[in-house]
Design a protein around this motif. Structure first.
Motif, short mmCIF file in Angstrom:
data_model
loop_
_atom_site.label_atom_id
_atom_site.label_comp_id
_atom_site.label_asym_id
_atom_site.label_seq_id
_atom_site.Cartn_x
_atom_site.Cartn_y
_atom_site.Cartn_z
N TYR A 99 88.81 85.24 36.77
CA TYR A 99 87.83 84.40 37.16
C TYR A 99 86.61 84.93 35.88
N VAL A 100 85.34 85.11 36.50
CA VAL A 100 84.22 85.45 35.85
C VAL A 100 84.25 86.59 34.87
N LEU A 101 85.11 87.67 35.36
CA LEU A 101 85.21 89.09 34.52
C LEU A 101 86.02 88.65 33.22
N SER A 102 87.03 87.94 33.22
CA SER A 102 87.83 87.48 32.10
C SER A 102 87.02 86.81 31.01
N ASN A 103 86.01 86.07 31.55
CA ASN A 103 85.23 85.36 30.49
C ASN A 103 84.21 86.66 29.74
N ALA A 104 83.73 87.55 30.49
CA ALA A 104 82.88 88.55 29.99
C ALA A 104 83.66 89.70 29.22
N VAL A 105 84.98 89.88 29.48
CA VAL A 105 85.86 90.58 28.52
C VAL A 105 86.13 89.82 27.14
N TYR A 106 86.72 88.77 27.39
CA TYR A 106 87.36 88.24 26.33
C TYR A 106 86.31 87.57 25.40
N GLN A 107 85.23 87.20 25.71
CA GLN A 107 84.29 86.65 24.67
C GLN A 107 83.68 87.66 24.02
N ASN A 108 83.90 89.14 23.94
CA ASN A 108 83.34 90.29 23.68
C ASN A 108 84.26 90.85 22.68
N ILE A 109 85.38 90.35 22.49
CA ILE A 109 86.48 91.36 22.05
C ILE A 109 87.24 90.59 20.84
N ARG A 110 87.23 89.46 20.60
CA ARG A 110 87.85 88.62 19.38
C ARG A 110 87.52 89.23 18.09
N ASP A 111 88.33 88.99 17.31
CA ASP A 111 88.02 89.56 15.74
C ASP A 111 86.70 89.28 15.47
N CYS A 112 86.12 87.94 15.87
CA CYS A 112 84.81 87.40 15.11
C CYS A 112 83.61 87.95 16.00
N ASP A 113 84.12 88.62 17.22
CA ASP A 113 83.12 89.57 18.01
C ASP A 113 82.84 90.78 17.47
N VAL A 114 83.56 91.53 16.78
CA VAL A 114 83.57 92.72 16.53
C VAL A 114 82.28 93.22 15.60
N GLY A 115 81.60 94.15 16.29
CA GLY A 115 80.09 94.58 15.85
C GLY A 115 78.95 93.74 16.07
N LYS A 116 79.35 92.74 16.98
CA LYS A 116 78.03 91.97 17.61
C LYS A 116 77.90 92.45 18.76
N PRO A 117 76.50 92.14 19.39
CA PRO A 117 76.03 92.46 20.71
C PRO A 117 77.00 92.19 21.78
N ASP A 118 76.95 93.04 22.86
CA ASP A 118 77.65 92.71 24.09
C ASP A 118 77.09 91.61 24.79
N ILE A 119 77.81 90.72 25.39
CA ILE A 119 77.32 89.40 25.76
C ILE A 119 77.87 89.44 27.35
N SER A 120 78.32 90.28 27.86
CA SER A 120 78.88 90.41 29.20
C SER A 120 77.80 90.15 30.28
N ASP A 121 76.68 90.64 30.10
CA ASP A 121 75.51 90.52 31.14
C ASP A 121 75.11 89.02 31.15
N TRP A 122 75.05 88.47 29.83
CA TRP A 122 74.58 87.08 29.70
C TRP A 122 75.74 86.17 30.57
N ILE A 123 76.83 86.46 30.21
CA ILE A 123 78.01 85.59 30.74
C ILE A 123 77.80 85.75 32.35
N PHE A 124 77.72 86.82 33.00
CA PHE A 124 77.70 87.16 34.29
C PHE A 124 76.29 86.42 34.91
N ASP A 125 75.11 86.52 34.18
CA ASP A 125 74.16 85.55 34.58
C ASP A 125 74.37 84.16 34.38
N LEU A 126 75.04 83.88 33.58
CA LEU A 126 75.26 82.51 33.26
C LEU A 126 76.10 81.93 34.52
N GLU A 127 77.13 82.64 34.87
CA GLU A 127 77.97 82.24 35.74
C GLU A 127 77.76 82.43 37.29
N TYR A 128 77.25 83.59 37.49
CA TYR A 128 76.80 83.60 39.05
C TYR A 128 75.33 83.16 39.31
#
Length: 227
Positions: A99-128
């Protein structure tokens, strides 16, 4: 107040979610509850099929190269579209596999995401908040070692969206390691995420033992009652 209780099932790829999803469904039915189920992405839907194409790695652009917010939108739109006809109270329980938690996790940890800001709160806000998706009463996070998870992924066999191979997330050991850490990090922030420790002495617990842990956690939280 919501009439239907929602339980989301989460964990890294190969964590045994599908097996425990079915065990929980049968437990709830045996207790006399009515149960509806959903699993995301919905690969036969418009948005879900786009996610499947990105995960398969068969197109010119795949999921490990798309920026995090754009990738998160595809997953979120798949859920938003499927919930347009949802009516609270049609069943006692709604079980959701990823569900939503998967999105918050996996869009933060791909190789291209390393070193970038955490967007989990943005994803929770988007979906909920923006898409108004219902929040789970509890999210069950099945925590397993990356090695055990990889063995389980190898046993999955043919899947329509990817065939006999692993998808681009499953194939990356680095992604799975970072995903596990991110799941635990987020779980520590929210009381409605229950971590189910599926390992003991470096080995995967038995299916029945894990199912009993799930039942006891739901009883402890008052989500279910033994009739």
């Amino acid at each position: 107040m919501a009439k239907t209780k929602i339980i989301a099932i989460e964990g890294i790829d190969g964590s045994g979610k599908s097996v425990q999803f079915e065990r929980l469904r049968f437990l709830l039915i045996s207790l006399g509850y009515s149960v509806a189920v959903r699993s995301y992405p919905m690969y036969d839907s418009f948005f879900g099929s786009q996610v499947g194409n990105l995960l398969s790695g068969n197109d010119a652009i795949d999921a490990v190269n798309v920026d995090g917010k754009s990738m998160a939108l595809w997953f979120a739109l798949d859920r938003w579209d499927s919930f347009k006809g949802y009516t609270d109270g049609e069943s006692d329980f709604l079980l959701i596999n990823r569900y939503v938690l998967s999105n918050a996790v996996y869009q933060n940890i791909r190789d291209c995401d390393v070193g970038k800001p955490d967007i989990s709160d943005w994803i929770f806000d988007l979906e909920y908040n923006r898409f108004a998706l219902p929040r789970p009463d509890v999210t069950l996070l099945f925590d397993v070692s990356e090695a055990s998870a990889s063995e389980n992924v190898d046993k999955k066999g043919f899947r329509e969206y990817v065939g006999d191979k692993k998808d681009v997330y499953e194939a990356s050991v680095g992604i799975q390691q970072r995903a596990r850490r991110m799941y635990i990090k987020i779980a520590q922030k929210y009381d409605d995420i229950a971590v189910i420790d599926c390992m003991t002495n470096g080995r995967l617990r038995g299916i029945d033992e894990i199912a009993d842990m799930v039942k006891n956690e739901l009883l402890r939280r008052g989500i279910i009652k033994l009739l």
